[in-house]
Design a protein around this motif. Structure first.
Motif, mmCIF file in Angstrom:
data_model
loop_
_atom_site.group_PDB
_atom_site.id
_atom_site.type_symbol
_atom_site.label_atom_id
_atom_site.label_comp_id
_atom_site.label_asym_id
_atom_site.label_seq_id
_atom_site.Cartn_x
_atom_site.Cartn_y
_atom_site.Cartn_z
ATOM 1 N N MET A 118 -0.485 19.319 -16.274
ATOM 2 C CA MET A 118 1.252 17.902 -15.599
ATOM 3 C C MET A 118 0.526 18.027 -14.276
ATOM 4 S SD MET A 118 4.432 19.730 -16.378
ATOM 5 C CE MET A 118 5.319 19.482 -17.401
ATOM 6 N N THR A 119 -0.481 19.211 -13.681
ATOM 7 C CA THR A 119 -0.547 19.112 -12.378
ATOM 8 C C THR A 119 -2.247 17.872 -12.573
ATOM 9 O OG1 THR A 119 -0.818 21.388 -11.978
ATOM 10 C CG2 THR A 119 -2.842 20.157 -10.536
ATOM 11 N N GLN A 163 -3.609 20.531 -5.271
ATOM 12 C CA GLN A 163 -2.422 19.754 -6.022
ATOM 13 C C GLN A 163 -2.549 17.823 -5.290
ATOM 14 O OE1 GLN A 163 0.536 20.734 -8.314
ATOM 15 N NE2 GLN A 163 1.539 19.520 -6.573
ATOM 16 N N GLY A 164 -2.147 18.764 -3.277
ATOM 17 C CA GLY A 164 -2.362 17.330 -2.608
ATOM 18 C C GLY A 164 -3.776 16.843 -2.926
ATOM 19 N N GLY A 165 -4.717 17.622 -2.667
ATOM 20 C CA GLY A 165 -5.799 16.766 -2.500
ATOM 21 C C GLY A 165 -6.070 16.028 -3.859
ATOM 22 N N LEU A 166 -5.659 16.548 -4.935
ATOM 23 C CA LEU A 166 -5.601 15.654 -6.573
ATOM 24 C C LEU A 166 -5.122 14.536 -6.232
ATOM 25 C CD1 LEU A 166 -5.655 18.189 -9.661
ATOM 26 C CD2 LEU A 166 -7.684 16.958 -8.408
ATOM 27 N N ALA A 212 -6.907 12.143 -3.962
ATOM 28 C CA ALA A 212 -8.799 11.551 -4.414
ATOM 29 C C ALA A 212 -8.012 10.726 -5.675
ATOM 30 C CB ALA A 212 -8.711 12.549 -5.091
ATOM 31 N N ALA A 213 -6.692 10.818 -6.360
ATOM 32 C CA ALA A 213 -6.508 10.129 -8.488
ATOM 33 C C ALA A 213 -6.423 8.439 -7.804
ATOM 34 C CB ALA A 213 -5.246 10.897 -8.177
ATOM 35 N N SER A 214 -5.726 8.354 -6.282
ATOM 36 C CA SER A 214 -5.473 6.786 -5.959
ATOM 37 C C SER A 214 -6.722 6.265 -5.241
ATOM 38 C CB SER A 214 -4.872 6.584 -4.143
ATOM 39 O OG SER A 214 -5.884 7.552 -3.121
ATOM 40 N N ALA A 215 -7.738 7.349 -5.379
ATOM 41 C CA ALA A 215 -9.374 6.487 -5.428
ATOM 42 C C ALA A 215 -9.974 6.074 -6.680
ATOM 43 C CB ALA A 215 -10.296 6.719 -4.461
ATOM 44 N N ILE A 216 -9.204 6.789 -7.260
ATOM 45 C CA ILE A 216 -10.621 6.608 -9.031
ATOM 46 C C ILE A 216 -9.929 6.456 -10.212
ATOM 47 C CG2 ILE A 216 -12.292 8.760 -8.034
ATOM 48 C CD1 ILE A 216 -10.236 10.608 -10.199
ATOM 49 N N MET A 253 1.209 -1.205 0.202
ATOM 50 C CA MET A 253 -0.160 0.364 0.277
ATOM 51 C C MET A 253 0.437 1.357 0.139
ATOM 52 S SD MET A 253 -3.097 1.151 2.276
ATOM 53 C CE MET A 253 -4.038 2.673 2.671
ATOM 54 N N ILE A 254 0.370 2.371 -0.729
ATOM 55 C CA ILE A 254 1.500 3.200 -1.123
ATOM 56 C C ILE A 254 0.951 4.396 0.386
ATOM 57 C CG2 ILE A 254 1.829 5.624 -1.997
ATOM 58 C CD1 ILE A 254 1.009 3.604 -4.612
ATOM 59 N N ASP A 255 2.159 4.775 0.489
ATOM 60 C CA ASP A 255 2.162 5.662 2.376
ATOM 61 C C ASP A 255 1.378 7.089 1.807
ATOM 62 O OD1 ASP A 255 4.048 6.526 1.237
ATOM 63 O OD2 ASP A 255 5.578 5.743 2.664
ATOM 64 N N PHE A 256 1.034 7.856 2.830
ATOM 65 C CA PHE A 256 0.958 9.139 2.394
ATOM 66 C C PHE A 256 2.100 9.790 1.668
ATOM 67 C CE2 PHE A 256 0.982 13.443 3.749
ATOM 68 C CZ PHE A 256 0.101 13.963 3.408
ATOM 69 N N TRP A 257 2.898 10.025 1.796
ATOM 70 C CA TRP A 257 4.202 10.429 0.908
ATOM 71 C C TRP A 257 4.707 10.317 -0.120
ATOM 72 C CZ3 TRP A 257 7.311 14.448 1.172
ATOM 73 C CH2 TRP A 257 8.520 14.436 0.117
ATOM 74 N N ALA A 258 4.664 9.396 -0.394
ATOM 75 C CA ALA A 258 4.549 8.184 -0.980
ATOM 76 C C ALA A 258 3.616 9.069 -2.853
ATOM 77 C CB ALA A 258 4.716 7.030 -2.079
ATOM 78 N N LYS A 259 1.988 8.993 -2.303
ATOM 79 C CA LYS A 259 1.142 9.329 -2.506
ATOM 80 C C LYS A 259 0.903 11.384 -3.396
ATOM 81 C CE LYS A 259 -2.241 6.299 -1.465
ATOM 82 N NZ LYS A 259 -3.865 6.438 -0.538
ATOM 83 N N THR A 260 2.016 11.980 -2.007
ATOM 84 C CA THR A 260 1.450 13.241 -2.010
ATOM 85 C C THR A 260 2.833 13.801 -2.310
ATOM 86 O OG1 THR A 260 1.545 12.859 -0.137
ATOM 87 C CG2 THR A 260 -0.265 13.486 -0.669
ATOM 88 N N SER A 261 4.454 13.439 -2.667
ATOM 89 C CA SER A 261 5.537 13.644 -2.869
ATOM 90 C C SER A 261 6.036 14.483 -3.926
ATOM 91 C CB SER A 261 6.925 12.718 -3.020
ATOM 92 O OG SER A 261 6.175 11.850 -3.905
#
Length: 245
Positions: free
Chosen positions: A126-127, A176-179, A182-186, A1-9
């Motif tokens: 890019m965003t 951007q962090g929210g995207l 959210a991207a991990s879910a959709i 499972m990708i952790d919070f840092w990896a998802k928003t780095s």
């Protein structure tokens, strides 16, 4: 499972580059003449218009039924703009900038810098695609490239507008962090994000908004760019509805 840092780095890297760029811009602020600041603004404005037009061209790759991408984009801009005016997004974003200006005792073009940089850093292909990749796989390559570009641009913007550019970090972090999160879910429901019509139409509409920012920087006219932000979401909805009828 990708952790919070990896998802928003990618977003954290972007926040860092904008902070550094803003600091450098403020350091150079009193060392550039008014003519030099004007030419920097015009240069950024011209490049911004070019980037926006390049992004907007992606609408030509989209077609839903008998409707061309440009028609979908037109509908999205009109409907999204009406929604944005109804929600008073421009006024609310300006009010937030004015609050921060008072809170941090910003001077001059604080609000203009906050609004322009917030939109410039948050709207773009890019965003969208970068956040999608970062949230799904932890790959922050696109966002790192974007962060480098934003850092360079923030130097010039901070020199012109002041610390308001640095405060756009708050919007960048949330949006951007929210995207990315959210991207991990959709994102698992999307195939080939680089050519996905939903991404392409949203990118095209975002490009038109970027063109508006460029026009504002060049002082060609005053476009209420923030009010058009709902059009980015509306564009994908319009494409969906047009494709099923």
């Amino acid at each position: 499972m990708i952790d919070f840092w990896a998802k928003t780095s990618g977003t954290w890297i972007n926040v860092f580059t904008v902070a550094v760029g803003t600091t450098l811009g403020l350091t150079l602020k009193n060392r550039l003449t008014q003519k030099m600041q004007l030419i920097i603004t015009q240069g950024i404005g011209l490049i911004t218009v070019w980037i926006g037009l390049s992004m907007a061209n992606t609408m030509s790759q989209v077609k839903a039924g008998n409707l061309e991408g440009v028609i979908l984009g037109l509908l999205a801009m009109v409907i999204g703009g009406i929604i944005g005016e109804w929600l008073e997004i421009e006024e609310r974003l300006t009010a937030l900038g004015n609050y921060l200006k008072k809170r941090f005792r910003g001077q001059g073009l604080f609000t203009e810098g906050f609004v322009a940089s917030s939109l410039l850093f948050c709207v773009g292909p890019m965003t969208l695609i970068g956040s999608l990749n970062n949230g799904l796989t932890g790959d922050n390559t696109l966002l790192t490239i974007k962060a480098t570009m934003d850092g360079i641009v923030s130097i010039a913007l901070a020199n012109i507008y002041g610390i308001g550019v640095g405060c756009s970090i708050l919007v960048l972090l949330i949006y951007q962090g929210g995207l990315s999160l959210a991207a991990s879910a959709i994102a698992t429901n999307l195939t080939n994000p680089e050519s996905n019509p939903y991404i392409l139409i949203a990118t095209g509409v975002g490009g038109l908004i970027i063109v508006g920012i460029g026009f504002n920087l060049l002082e060609i006219t005053k476009i209420r760019v923030a009010s058009f932000l709902p059009a980015i979401v509306i564009s994908s909805l319009i494409y969906y509805l047009a494709s099923i009828f």
